[in-house]
Design a protein around this motif. Structure first.
Motif, PDB file in Angstrom:
ATOM      1  N   GLU A   1      13.862  -6.840  -1.145  1.00 54.59           N
ATOM      2  CA  GLU A   1      12.914  -6.092  -1.982  1.00 54.59           C
ATOM      3  C   GLU A   1      11.587  -5.820  -1.280  1.00 54.59           C
ATOM      4  N   GLY A   2      11.357  -6.442  -0.131  1.00 50.95           N
ATOM      5  CA  GLY A   2      10.095  -6.214   0.567  1.00 50.95           C
ATOM      6  C   GLY A   2      10.191  -6.629   2.025  1.00 50.95           C
ATOM      7  N   LEU A   3       9.494  -5.884   2.902  1.00 52.63           N
ATOM      8  CA  LEU A   3       9.533  -6.159   4.334  1.00 52.63           C
ATOM      9  C   LEU A   3       8.153  -6.018   4.952  1.00 52.63           C
ATOM     10  N   LEU A   4       7.861  -6.915   5.891  1.00 54.03           N
ATOM     11  CA  LEU A   4       6.672  -6.797   6.737  1.00 54.03           C
ATOM     12  C   LEU A   4       7.183  -6.727   8.171  1.00 54.03           C
ATOM     13  N   TYR A   5       6.972  -5.577   8.814  1.00 55.25           N
ATOM     14  CA  TYR A   5       7.536  -5.352  10.137  1.00 55.25           C
ATOM     15  C   TYR A   5       6.748  -6.100  11.213  1.00 55.25           C
ATOM     16  N   HIS A   6       7.476  -6.552  12.244  1.00 53.70           N
ATOM     17  CA  HIS A   6       6.874  -7.300  13.340  1.00 53.70           C
ATOM     18  C   HIS A   6       5.986  -6.400  14.196  1.00 53.70           C
ATOM     19  N   ARG A   7       4.890  -6.931  14.654  1.00 49.17           N
ATOM     20  CA  ARG A   7       4.022  -6.294  15.647  1.00 49.17           C
ATOM     21  C   ARG A   7       3.416  -4.965  15.199  1.00 49.17           C
ATOM     22  N   ARG A   8       3.563  -4.632  13.918  1.00 47.67           N
ATOM     23  CA  ARG A   8       2.981  -3.391  13.421  1.00 47.67           C
ATOM     24  C   ARG A   8       2.448  -3.612  12.014  1.00 47.67           C
ATOM     25  N   LYS A   9       1.501  -2.789  11.614  1.00 50.74           N
ATOM     26  CA  LYS A   9       0.997  -2.836  10.241  1.00 50.74           C
ATOM     27  C   LYS A   9       1.849  -1.921   9.373  1.00 50.74           C
ATOM     28  N   ILE A  10       3.076  -2.349   9.149  1.00 49.67           N
ATOM     29  CA  ILE A  10       4.019  -1.584   8.335  1.00 49.67           C
ATOM     30  C   ILE A  10       4.572  -2.513   7.259  1.00 49.67           C
ATOM     31  N   TYR A  11       4.357  -2.120   6.017  1.00 47.41           N
ATOM     32  CA  TYR A  11       4.699  -2.945   4.858  1.00 47.41           C
ATOM     33  C   TYR A  11       5.464  -2.066   3.880  1.00 47.41           C
ATOM     34  N   SER A  12       6.616  -2.534   3.400  1.00 52.22           N
ATOM     35  CA  SER A  12       7.386  -1.712   2.463  1.00 52.22           C
ATOM     36  C   SER A  12       7.966  -2.559   1.339  1.00 52.22           C
ATOM     37  N   ILE A  13       8.094  -1.921   0.170  1.00 50.09           N
ATOM     38  CA  ILE A  13       8.576  -2.576  -1.040  1.00 50.09           C
ATOM     39  C   ILE A  13       9.671  -1.728  -1.659  1.00 50.09           C
TER      40      ILE A  13
ATOM     41  N   ALA B   1      -4.288  -2.715   1.259  1.00 52.70           N
ATOM     42  CA  ALA B   1      -5.665  -2.304   1.524  1.00 52.70           C
ATOM     43  C   ALA B   1      -6.391  -3.336   2.390  1.00 52.70           C
ATOM     44  N   ARG B   2      -6.158  -4.622   2.077  1.00 57.77           N
ATOM     45  CA  ARG B   2      -6.780  -5.671   2.871  1.00 57.77           C
ATOM     46  C   ARG B   2      -6.195  -5.714   4.288  1.00 57.77           C
ATOM     47  N   MET B   3      -4.920  -5.380   4.423  1.00 59.48           N
ATOM     48  CA  MET B   3      -4.272  -5.388   5.726  1.00 59.48           C
ATOM     49  C   MET B   3      -4.936  -4.406   6.674  1.00 59.48           C
ATOM     50  N   ILE B   4      -5.263  -3.208   6.197  1.00 59.27           N
ATOM     51  CA  ILE B   4      -5.842  -2.222   7.104  1.00 59.27           C
ATOM     52  C   ILE B   4      -7.367  -2.330   7.163  1.00 59.27           C
ATOM     53  N   GLU B   5      -7.969  -3.094   6.256  1.00 56.60           N
ATOM     54  CA  GLU B   5      -9.419  -3.268   6.285  1.00 56.60           C
ATOM     55  C   GLU B   5      -9.826  -4.132   7.462  1.00 56.60           C
TER      56      GLU B   5
ATOM     57  N   ASP C   1       0.351   3.949  16.097  1.00 59.68           N
ATOM     58  CA  ASP C   1      -0.309   2.746  15.576  1.00 59.68           C
ATOM     59  C   ASP C   1      -0.768   2.915  14.132  1.00 59.68           C
ATOM     60  N   ILE C   2      -0.317   3.955  13.461  1.00 56.15           N
ATOM     61  CA  ILE C   2      -0.764   4.197  12.078  1.00 56.15           C
ATOM     62  C   ILE C   2      -0.207   3.140  11.142  1.00 56.15           C
ATOM     63  N   PRO C   3      -1.027   2.470  10.355  1.00 57.92           N
ATOM     64  CA  PRO C   3      -0.515   1.564   9.320  1.00 57.92           C
ATOM     65  C   PRO C   3       0.289   2.354   8.287  1.00 57.92           C
ATOM     66  N   ILE C   4       1.432   1.819   7.879  1.00 51.44           N
ATOM     67  CA  ILE C   4       2.319   2.510   6.939  1.00 51.44           C
ATOM     68  C   ILE C   4       2.650   1.587   5.771  1.00 51.44           C
ATOM     69  N   PHE C   5       2.572   2.146   4.563  1.00 46.80           N
ATOM     70  CA  PHE C   5       2.961   1.449   3.342  1.00 46.80           C
ATOM     71  C   PHE C   5       4.006   2.321   2.656  1.00 46.80           C
ATOM     72  N   ALA C   6       5.079   1.714   2.149  1.00 48.88           N
ATOM     73  CA  ALA C   6       6.155   2.498   1.551  1.00 48.88           C
ATOM     74  C   ALA C   6       6.727   1.814   0.325  1.00 48.88           C
ATOM     75  N   ILE C   7       7.200   2.638  -0.622  1.00 51.40           N
ATOM     76  CA  ILE C   7       7.830   2.136  -1.843  1.00 51.40           C
ATOM     77  C   ILE C   7       9.162   2.857  -2.060  1.00 51.40           C
ATOM     78  N   CYS C   8      10.186   2.106  -2.415  1.00 58.02           N
ATOM     79  CA  CYS C   8      11.493   2.618  -2.854  1.00 58.02           C
ATOM     80  C   CYS C   8      12.157   3.496  -1.789  1.00 58.02           C
ATOM     81  N   LEU C   9      12.280   4.803  -2.000  1.00 53.81           N
ATOM     82  CA  LEU C   9      12.896   5.665  -1.000  1.00 53.81           C
ATOM     83  C   LEU C   9      12.167   5.564   0.327  1.00 53.81           C
ATOM     84  N   GLY C  10      10.833   5.488   0.296  1.00 51.44           N
ATOM     85  CA  GLY C  10      10.058   5.329   1.518  1.00 51.44           C
ATOM     86  C   GLY C  10      10.427   4.056   2.264  1.00 51.44           C
ATOM     87  N   HIS C  11      10.659   2.986   1.517  1.00 53.18           N
ATOM     88  CA  HIS C  11      11.115   1.706   2.072  1.00 53.18           C
ATOM     89  C   HIS C  11      12.445   1.877   2.800  1.00 53.18           C
TER      90      HIS C  11
END
Length: 373
Positions: free
Chosen positions: A336-348, A369-373, A261-271
């Motif tokens: 260029e950007g995704l918000l995954y369903h049913r999880r706090k996972i956001y990537s650019i 930051a607001r997403m996980i707050e 359930d860990i919120p994940i944020f990713a950029i470029c290769l991480g995406h």
């Protein structure tokens, strides 16, 4: 200047001049359309294993300085330019680009037909090449090139990643100056370093995170245990070099993170790694996106953001089965950007921290930051 000799995968042979390190190097050649910021571009670890062709005709006139480094060193194979100026004029400069490249043992090659090289890459795609200040024989250069590993066969992430964990505390500036309130989330985020840029870390701090950086060889189980204990609140997957599909052990660990359930944020290769971990393999673009003038449409608010980019792989369209597209490239329509369903996972895919002038893309850090707050 010494003579330099270039042999490209398609058979093109060129003679030019060297202003960087001597030697013989093999790498993938790409082009960058940015008009400024060459030191930040060269010191971006995402260029590991590549020759950067600068479409800007004049390079070197602002020199180099320690403050503009995006990482601890330079991992690119070299830079290709039309005209190099060894005379620099900038009150912040401490050395010439030539001195800078020699310090990091990176090749610099000038007096090249850059317009033709860029056109060639656009038509034929990014390709491997060899450059040498020591070997002028075409047959020998061809032999070296074809006996060398290709960029997609090398794990450059292990070369550019930090070897030990550390805490990053430096910020950039307050988001208040852009109309966004500075966030004091007091949340801890662990940034996985696949080739992370310092300004990404600065922006995470600026968003209110306490930032701990870990090597690419992280253990997902350890992070999950710390998350359950309340010792960390999110994980960040950084930018980095090479073919994401080659990072098999890193993808395996990301799969474990995704199932938690860990919120994940990713950029470029991480995406890209996130997409593969979800079962959606990336594909290679013909010549990629490298520059500071790429328009991206934010589908959440319909705004167009001018972004900096540095990637040659993209996630597939069918990933919409498990995620919503939040950003789309207006040049070629790639994701260029995704918000995954049913999880706090956001990537650019693009680099919101690499200001090409406009800074509107920077708000992405605050949004997470607001997403996980």
């Amino acid at each position: 200047m010494k003579s330099a000799y270039l042999y490209f995968e398609n058979g093109l042979f060129l003679e030019a001049k060297s202003f960087g390190a001597d030697g013989c190097c093999v790498g993938e050649v790409v082009f960058n359309t940015s008009m400024s910021g060459y030191q930040e571009i060269i010191s971006d670890p995402s260029y590991a294993g590549q020759f950067i062709t600068f479409s800007m005709p004049e390079i070197g006139i602002v020199g180099c300085n320690p403050q503009d480094m995006e990482s601890r060193g330079v991992f690119a194979k070299g830079v290709l330019v039309s005209h190099y100026s060894d005379h620099f004029s900038n009150f912040r400069a401490q050395e010439s680009l030539s001195s800078f490249l020699k310090h990091f043992n990176v090749m610099g090659i000038c007096r090249l037909p850059i317009r033709d090289i860029v056109k060639m890459i656009r038509l034929e795609g990014a390709m491997m090449m060899v450059a040498s200040t020591e070997i002028s024989d075409v047959g020998e250069l061809k032999k070296i090139l074809h006996s060398s590993l290709r960029i997609e066969e090398i794990n450059y992430a292990q070369d550019v990643s930090t070897k030990e964990s550390y805490t990053h505390k430096q910020g950039v500036f307050s988001f208040e100056c852009m109309g966004y309130p500075t966030l004091h989330t007091r949340k801890k985020i662990v940034a996985i370093d696949f080739g992370i840029k310092r300004n990404i870390l600065n922006n995470l701090v600026e968003s209110g995170f306490e930032v701990e950086v870990q090597p690419h060889s992280f253990r997902a189980d350890t992070l999950i245990q710390r998350f359950k204990k309340g010792e960390l609140h999110a994980v960040f997957l950084s930018n980095g070099p090479g073919d994401p599909k080659f990072l098999k052990s890193e993808i395996a660990e990301i799969k474990i993170l995704v199932e938690s359930d860990i919120p994940i944020f990713a950029i470029c290769l991480g995406h890209q790694l996130l997409a593969i971990a979800h079962g959606y393999p990336t594909y290679k673009l013909k010549f990629g996106h490298h520059g500071g003038n790429h328009p991206v449409k934010n589908l959440c608010n319909q705004a167009v953001e001018i972004t900096a980019q540095n990637h040659i792989y993209s996630v597939p369209e069918n990933i919409t089965e498990i995620a919503d597209i939040t950003h789309q490239n207006l040049f070629d329509g790639t994701i260029e950007g995704l918000l995954y369903h049913r999880r706090k996972i956001y990537s650019i895919q693009h680099h919101p921290e690499s200001s090409p002038g406009p800074k509107e893309a920077n708000s992405i850090f605050g949004e997470f930051a607001r997403m996980i707050e």
